[in-house]
Write a protein that holds these residues in place. Structure first.
Motif, mmCIF file in Angstrom:
data_model
loop_
_atom_site.group_PDB
_atom_site.id
_atom_site.type_symbol
_atom_site.label_atom_id
_atom_site.label_comp_id
_atom_site.label_asym_id
_atom_site.label_seq_id
_atom_site.Cartn_x
_atom_site.Cartn_y
_atom_site.Cartn_z
ATOM 1 N N VAL A 8 2.606 -23.612 -31.310
ATOM 2 C CA VAL A 8 1.541 -22.649 -28.989
ATOM 3 C C VAL A 8 1.267 -21.405 -30.612
ATOM 4 O O VAL A 8 0.341 -20.976 -29.649
ATOM 5 N N LEU A 9 2.426 -20.962 -30.710
ATOM 6 C CA LEU A 9 2.041 -20.016 -31.516
ATOM 7 C C LEU A 9 0.725 -19.854 -32.017
ATOM 8 O O LEU A 9 -0.021 -18.813 -32.014
ATOM 9 N N LYS A 10 0.283 -20.294 -32.933
ATOM 10 C CA LYS A 10 -1.350 -20.437 -33.669
ATOM 11 C C LYS A 10 -1.667 -20.773 -33.135
ATOM 12 O O LYS A 10 -2.688 -20.009 -32.939
ATOM 13 N N GLN A 11 -1.892 -22.238 -31.759
ATOM 14 C CA GLN A 11 -2.780 -22.612 -31.115
ATOM 15 C C GLN A 11 -3.546 -21.020 -30.022
ATOM 16 O O GLN A 11 -4.992 -22.022 -30.006
ATOM 17 N N TYR A 12 -2.875 -21.116 -29.627
ATOM 18 C CA TYR A 12 -3.010 -19.519 -28.270
ATOM 19 C C TYR A 12 -3.126 -18.364 -28.783
ATOM 20 O O TYR A 12 -3.572 -18.005 -27.695
ATOM 21 N N SER A 46 6.343 -9.684 -24.661
ATOM 22 C CA SER A 46 5.151 -10.136 -23.996
ATOM 23 C C SER A 46 5.435 -12.489 -23.769
ATOM 24 O O SER A 46 6.138 -13.149 -23.644
ATOM 25 N N LEU A 47 5.008 -12.602 -25.742
ATOM 26 C CA LEU A 47 5.416 -13.849 -26.157
ATOM 27 C C LEU A 47 6.633 -14.119 -26.142
ATOM 28 O O LEU A 47 7.031 -15.652 -26.259
ATOM 29 N N CYS A 48 7.838 -13.570 -26.101
ATOM 30 C CA CYS A 48 8.904 -13.778 -26.439
ATOM 31 C C CYS A 48 9.396 -14.847 -25.343
ATOM 32 O O CYS A 48 10.330 -15.596 -24.594
ATOM 33 N N TYR A 49 8.588 -14.619 -23.812
ATOM 34 C CA TYR A 49 8.854 -15.863 -22.175
ATOM 35 C C TYR A 49 7.513 -17.122 -22.313
ATOM 36 O O TYR A 49 7.520 -17.250 -22.081
ATOM 37 N N GLN A 50 6.247 -15.900 -22.705
ATOM 38 C CA GLN A 50 4.924 -16.497 -22.844
ATOM 39 C C GLN A 50 5.034 -17.964 -23.638
ATOM 40 O O GLN A 50 4.667 -18.823 -23.251
ATOM 41 N N ILE A 51 5.551 -17.499 -25.163
ATOM 42 C CA ILE A 51 6.126 -19.618 -26.072
ATOM 43 C C ILE A 51 6.365 -20.248 -25.175
ATOM 44 O O ILE A 51 6.610 -21.554 -25.124
ATOM 45 N N GLN A 73 -2.059 -9.140 -18.104
ATOM 46 C CA GLN A 73 -1.475 -9.976 -18.827
ATOM 47 C C GLN A 73 -2.221 -11.456 -18.428
ATOM 48 O O GLN A 73 -2.540 -12.402 -19.952
ATOM 49 N N VAL A 74 -2.759 -11.558 -16.950
ATOM 50 C CA VAL A 74 -3.064 -13.271 -16.418
ATOM 51 C C VAL A 74 -4.863 -13.239 -17.466
ATOM 52 O O VAL A 74 -4.835 -14.218 -17.271
ATOM 53 N N ASP A 75 -5.206 -11.815 -17.670
ATOM 54 C CA ASP A 75 -7.121 -11.768 -18.481
ATOM 55 C C ASP A 75 -6.372 -12.882 -19.119
ATOM 56 O O ASP A 75 -7.168 -13.364 -20.205
ATOM 57 N N ALA A 76 -5.642 -11.729 -20.231
ATOM 58 C CA ALA A 76 -5.247 -12.214 -21.176
ATOM 59 C C ALA A 76 -4.487 -13.781 -21.414
ATOM 60 O O ALA A 76 -5.546 -14.408 -22.748
ATOM 61 N N LEU A 77 -4.461 -14.111 -20.550
ATOM 62 C CA LEU A 77 -3.371 -15.353 -20.338
ATOM 63 C C LEU A 77 -4.373 -16.474 -20.518
ATOM 64 O O LEU A 77 -4.714 -17.875 -21.104
ATOM 65 N N ALA A 84 -2.472 -19.389 -15.980
ATOM 66 C CA ALA A 84 -1.572 -18.016 -14.696
ATOM 67 C C ALA A 84 -2.248 -17.547 -14.396
ATOM 68 O O ALA A 84 -2.723 -17.012 -13.498
ATOM 69 N N THR A 85 -1.117 -16.456 -12.755
ATOM 70 C CA THR A 85 -1.346 -16.512 -11.923
ATOM 71 C C THR A 85 -1.124 -15.302 -11.631
ATOM 72 O O THR A 85 0.651 -15.083 -12.010
ATOM 73 N N PHE A 86 -1.237 -13.823 -10.889
ATOM 74 C CA PHE A 86 0.292 -12.989 -9.903
ATOM 75 C C PHE A 86 -0.299 -12.980 -8.381
ATOM 76 O O PHE A 86 -1.022 -13.644 -8.043
ATOM 77 N N ILE A 87 1.037 -12.608 -8.033
ATOM 78 C CA ILE A 87 1.071 -12.198 -6.457
ATOM 79 C C ILE A 87 1.526 -11.627 -6.208
ATOM 80 O O ILE A 87 2.806 -10.306 -6.704
ATOM 81 N N ASN A 88 0.724 -10.696 -5.801
ATOM 82 C CA ASN A 88 1.237 -8.623 -5.289
ATOM 83 C C ASN A 88 0.040 -8.768 -3.867
ATOM 84 O O ASN A 88 -1.039 -9.334 -3.669
ATOM 85 N N SER A 89 0.928 -7.074 -3.945
ATOM 86 C CA SER A 89 -0.477 -6.043 -2.906
ATOM 87 C C SER A 89 -1.484 -6.429 -2.943
ATOM 88 O O SER A 89 -2.360 -6.102 -1.883
ATOM 89 N N SER A 90 -2.078 -6.663 -3.392
ATOM 90 C CA SER A 90 -3.524 -6.861 -4.022
ATOM 91 C C SER A 90 -4.306 -7.709 -4.151
ATOM 92 O O SER A 90 -5.611 -7.681 -3.342
ATOM 93 N N LEU A 91 -3.519 -8.344 -3.239
ATOM 94 C CA LEU A 91 -4.060 -9.726 -3.034
ATOM 95 C C LEU A 91 -4.021 -9.800 -1.505
ATOM 96 O O LEU A 91 -3.271 -9.591 -0.439
ATOM 97 N N SER A 92 -4.795 -10.360 -0.437
ATOM 98 C CA SER A 92 -5.265 -10.495 0.756
ATOM 99 C C SER A 92 -4.026 -11.721 1.377
ATOM 100 O O SER A 92 -3.031 -12.534 0.305
#
Length: 605
Positions: A8-12, A46-51, A73-77, A84-92
């Motif tokens: 996974v480390l190499k592929q992604y 970040s890789l410690c939980y993303q992998i 982070q979501v853009d990079a993923l 990946a996605t995020f849920i925060n106050s920037s969303l309706s």
């Protein structure tokens, strides 16, 4: 599972090996073991939980403190092909609800949320419907009141974890935790002390330096002129100072922006975005900026004012060189900074216990500004490392400046302060020493003092800078509020008696960071063009480290391009052709140029 993690480390992510501590943390989490990971900024937390998120069933829930960090982070993923996605106050409300439903349906491998979401009952109920196998607590020091960035909402994380029908594994990650804060993280998240992985706090690619007793504006201007095209951050303690510095830099022709709480949200977002996209080369900011950015190619961080404590300083300075490239971390110390930080503590709403703790931390920060030993070792000791070796690359370790004897000048200044009965500030002391015919001097009959005019061969500005040097070296101290007066210290007494000498090193000269070659600059242009097409920051395409390796290795086929650090299969397919074509064009030009030179006769040459 370790072999799968390497794949996974190499592929992604395009790396062949884990960094120190990553493999151990990942193995613990994959086996369902709660773990605290303390790694330096840029150490790959970040890789410690993303992998693990890609190898475990269900979804990984990431508690992250700032909205902009989530988006990065979501853009990079997404760029690496990871849902990946995020849920925060920037969303309706409707968009947030839609993403929650999609997350419950298993659409995303990672879902980023702000800790304040845990205060919303409907959100907690929705989480119970998600198949969460891992909870990652980013910036875990925010859970501790003894940390430098306490967020009360972090205290709700343990209760949230307890609500899941099946307990997920927990990863608590931070770069700035003292032993006391680490204990707090373990206690509040119910993680055993035996499950703490500390990889050390050292950042070997960073050069730390403290400039004191010099004119900060002069040094800053000199440094930026020598590093005009390098991206960097300048931190100042107040909004007023940020505005002044930014205006001055713009007048001097620098592509500068600013960021502080006095600007509107849209103005702050615009400054941050332009900096992320390399449209601004320097951002002047208060410490409100930076915790939420993932920009990897910041080449320098300059603190125009001393921060309140080592944790805040190390986190802010650590925003330089996240890609592993050599970067500068410079602190421009002025004695007035101490008074300003004490004022901030006094005006805060903290109770007396916390205020005393902050005063203690401030003393350690002041100690950092005055130490003549290794700066990195000083920081490592603060974070609990025992007997760290000198780094051999900080400003103190590399300091070879000769010392000049300035005892006589020092005695004149100290004597003047004493004759003035420690009742005046720097400006008036400098005027008396320079022999100024100032109205107040005549009114108060200061022109009758024996020290009046004894340094008239120097300008008031030069005398003022020398007073700053004596204050920075603790021969003088400031006392009082808005208009501080100068007072003698215990260190000045033997100087006045002629029992001790005062030695002053020559001025520190600003240095130029490493100059990149022509191919590197061309690859940067390709990266920026691709970034503009995809509406992502350039570093998300490839880091500076990857571009530097490309310009050295000159890959010409897919197999060679995949060997570059940071190049995974997804990025090879998306960007490989554009970069390899640019490299091929550059090589062809170099060959043609070389052939043309060889064809010239000796006389033509």
């Amino acid at each position: 599972m370790q072999d799968a993690a390497h794949r996974v480390l190499k592929q992604y992510f395009g790396y062949d090996e884990f960094r120190k501590g990553q493999g151990e943390i990942i193995s613990c989490l994959l086996s369902g073991k709660d773990t605290v990971g303390i790694m330096p900024t840029g150490g790959g937390k970040s890789l410690c939980y993303q992998i693990p998120s890609l190898l475990l069933p269900g979804t990984t829930l990431v508690i992250s403190p700032l909205i902009s960090l989530m988006k990065d982070q979501v853009d990079a993923l997404a760029n690496a092909g990871i849902p990946a996605t995020f849920i925060n106050s920037s969303l309706s409300f409707s968009d947030g609800k839609k993403r929650l439903i999609q997350a419950a349906g298993g659409r995303y491998k990672l879902v980023y949320v702000a800790p304040e979401r845990l205060e919303v009952p409907d959100f907690l109920q929705a989480l119970e419907r998600m198949d969460v196998s891992l909870v990652a607590v980013d910036e875990a020091h925010c859970i501790s009141q003894w940390g430098h960035d306490f967020r009360p909402s972090y205290r709700l994380i343990a209760d949230m974890i307890a609500r899941f029908p099946r307990k997920p594994a927990v990863a608590a990650l931070t770069a700035t935790a003292t032993p006391r804060v680490t204990d707090d993280i373990c206690r509040l998240l119910h993680i055993p002390q035996t499950s703490v992985v500390v990889t050390g706090f050292a950042r070997d690619n960073l050069k730390f330096q403290v400039i004191r007793g010099q004119n900060s504006d002069t040094y800053l201007n000199d440094y930026l002129k020598k590093n005009r095209d390098q991206p960097g951050i300048i931190y100042a303690a107040t909004r007023k100072e940020v505005d002044r510095l930014c205006d001055r830099l713009r007048k001097d022709g620098f592509a500068a922006g600013k960021y502080h709480a006095g600007l509107s949200e849209s103005e702050r977002a615009d400054s941050q975005e332009r900096f992320l996209y390399d449209d601004l080369s320097v951002l002047v900011a208060t410490n409100a900026f930076g915790m939420g950015i993932n920009k990897s190619n910041v080449r320098y961080v300059i603190h125009y004012n001393m921060p309140r404590n080592i944790e805040a300083y190390y986190q802010e300075a650590g925003r330089a060189g996240r890609d592993g490239e050599k970067s500068d971390c410079i602190l421009l110390f002025s004695p007035q900074d101490i008074r300003l930080q004490k004022f901030f503590i006094e005006q805060s709403e903290m109770d007396d216990t916390l205020k005393n703790e902050e005063y203690h931390k401030l003393e350690q920060m002041i100690g950092y500004c005055h130490t003549e030993s290794c700066l990195q070792a000083y920081i490592l000791r603060y974070f609990g490392e025992q007997n760290p070796e000198p780094c051999r690359h900080c400003g103190n370790c590399l300091d070879t400046r000769e010392k000049a004897d300035v005892t006589e000048a020092a005695q004149k200044v100290l004597s003047c302060v004493r004759r003035l009965r420690e009742r005046y500030g720097k400006t008036m002391v400098a005027k008396v020493l320079a022999g100024a015919a100032d109205q107040k001097i005549i009114q108060f009959k200061l022109d009758s003092l024996p020290t009046y005019g004894i340094m008239k061969d120097q300008t008031q500005r030069r005398i003022g800078e020398f007073i700053d040097f004596l204050t920075a070296e603790q021969y003088l101290a400031q006392q009082g509020g808005a208009y501080p007066t100068l007072m003698l210290t215990a260190r000045s007494v033997p100087v006045l008696k002629g029992e001790a000498r005062v030695l002053k090193k020559g001025a520190v000269r600003a240095a130029q960071l490493e100059v990149h070659n022509e191919l590197f600059e061309r690859l940067k242009k390709v990266r920026k063009e691709l970034a503009q097409k995809e509406y992502v920051p350039p570093y998300i395409i490839f880091s500076d480290q990857s571009l530097r390796e490309m310009s050295a290795v000159l890959p010409s086929e897919d197999r060679e391009f995949l060997m570059i650090k940071g190049v995974g299969q997804q990025k090879l397919e998306k960007y490989g052709r554009a970069f390899m074509e640019t490299i091929a064009e550059y090589e062809a030009e170099q060959m043609a140029e070389k052939g043309g030179k060889e064809a010239l006769s000796p006389r033509d040459k």
